[in-house]
Design an enzyme around this catalytic site. Structure first.
Site, PDB file in Angstrom:
ATOM      1  N   GLN A  37       0.341  -3.290 -48.780  1.00  0.00           N
ATOM      2  CA  GLN A  37       1.595  -4.036 -48.796  1.00  0.00           C
ATOM      3  C   GLN A  37       1.323  -5.459 -48.344  1.00  0.00           C
ATOM      4  O   GLN A  37       0.924  -5.680 -47.218  1.00  0.00           O
ATOM      5  CB  GLN A  37       2.555  -3.326 -47.844  1.00  0.00           C
ATOM      6  CG  GLN A  37       3.868  -3.967 -47.623  1.00  0.00           C
ATOM      7  CD  GLN A  37       4.687  -3.139 -46.647  1.00  0.00           C
ATOM      8  OE1 GLN A  37       4.823  -1.944 -46.802  1.00  0.00           O
ATOM      9  NE2 GLN A  37       5.211  -3.792 -45.635  1.00  0.00           N
ATOM     10  N   GLY A  38       1.493  -6.426 -49.230  1.00  0.00           N
ATOM     11  CA  GLY A  38       1.227  -7.827 -48.927  1.00  0.00           C
ATOM     12  C   GLY A  38       2.475  -8.553 -48.468  1.00  0.00           C
ATOM     13  O   GLY A  38       3.148  -9.211 -49.275  1.00  0.00           O
ATOM     14  N   SER A  40       2.939  -9.786 -44.509  1.00  0.00           N
ATOM     15  CA  SER A  40       2.687 -10.690 -43.374  1.00  0.00           C
ATOM     16  C   SER A  40       1.794 -11.856 -43.748  1.00  0.00           C
ATOM     17  O   SER A  40       0.843 -11.695 -44.507  1.00  0.00           O
ATOM     18  CB  SER A  40       2.036  -9.919 -42.226  1.00  0.00           C
ATOM     19  OG  SER A  40       2.895  -8.908 -41.769  1.00  0.00           O
ATOM     20  N   SER A  77      -2.869  -3.690 -44.071  1.00  0.00           N
ATOM     21  CA  SER A  77      -3.506  -2.388 -43.860  1.00  0.00           C
ATOM     22  C   SER A  77      -4.136  -1.872 -45.149  1.00  0.00           C
ATOM     23  O   SER A  77      -3.503  -1.886 -46.204  1.00  0.00           O
ATOM     24  CB  SER A  77      -2.481  -1.360 -43.371  1.00  0.00           C
ATOM     25  OG  SER A  77      -1.896  -1.767 -42.169  1.00  0.00           O
ATOM     26  N   GLU A 160       9.803   2.845 -44.209  1.00  0.00           N
ATOM     27  CA  GLU A 160       8.455   2.674 -43.677  1.00  0.00           C
ATOM     28  C   GLU A 160       8.102   3.697 -42.607  1.00  0.00           C
ATOM     29  O   GLU A 160       6.939   3.995 -42.399  1.00  0.00           O
ATOM     30  CB  GLU A 160       8.261   1.255 -43.131  1.00  0.00           C
ATOM     31  CG  GLU A 160       6.811   0.950 -42.873  1.00  0.00           C
ATOM     32  CD  GLU A 160       6.554  -0.526 -42.641  1.00  0.00           C
ATOM     33  OE1 GLU A 160       5.402  -0.932 -42.800  1.00  0.00           O
ATOM     34  OE2 GLU A 160       7.492  -1.262 -42.304  1.00  0.00           O
TER      35      GLU A 160
END
Length: 180
Positions: A37-38, A40, A77, A160
């Site tokens: 998941q892009g 931050s 992650s 999430e």
């Protein structure tokens, strides 16, 4: 580690086209295709609306034919092992905060994407920096509608925790079956 993909699966389930669902959900749910998941970014911290990664629309004949992505994500992650990234990027020039953000389904092997492992003080290598240097994707990479990224992110974040544990369960079930 097992994937924590319930939030990504639900984002695709709720916002993807039928073709995107058919392409992505089977591999994601079977744990055969890994996702990251892009969200931050170094300059935004926990302020997701402050993201600066850009997805510049590419036009031909007066219509958008794709996007050219430039920017950086951090603390992503499993990015070094992932096949795909659910990416948030600002796709409307001049937009600010919650507006003008789109969600993209991006293959991690796309030219112009580089990952660098972040080694934590405990020695973990699960996080990475991801650099986008002119990575090009087609219009079919947009999840939902252009500019709908903030709403998609908010619905994704609701999943999430909790329901995403199904990723661990499915991976453990596959491992157990392989050991039998």
């Amino acid at each position: 580690p097992g994937p924590s993909f319930g939030h990504i699966a639900n984002a695709i389930r709720l916002h993807a086209s039928d073709a995107q669902k058919k392409q992505h959900l089977p591999g994601l749910l079977s744990s055969e295709i890994r996702w990251c998941q892009g969200f931050s970014e170094p300059g935004a911290g926990s302020d997701l609306a402050g993201l600066s990664t850009r997805a510049e629309p590419q036009e031909s004949g007066g219509r958008i034919t794709g996007y050219r992505i430039t920017g950086q994500k951090i603390w992503t992650s499993d990015a070094v092992w992932s096949d795909w990234c659910l990416l948030l990027a600002r796709s409307e020039p001049g937009s600010q905060r919650h507006k003008g953000i789109s969600a993209f389904l991006v293959p991690m092997k796309t030219k112009g994407i580089e990952t660098r492992v972040i080694v934590t003080s405990s020695g973990s290598r699960e996080f990475a920096e991801v650099f986008f240097d002119g990575a090009e994707v087609g219009v079919d990479a947009v999840l939902g509608k252009p500019g709908q990224g903030w709403a998609i992110a908010m619905s994704l974040l609701g999943y999430e925790r909790g329901p995403s544990d199904i990723g661990w369960v499915s991976r453990f079930a596959r491992t157990l079956q392989a050991l039998e």
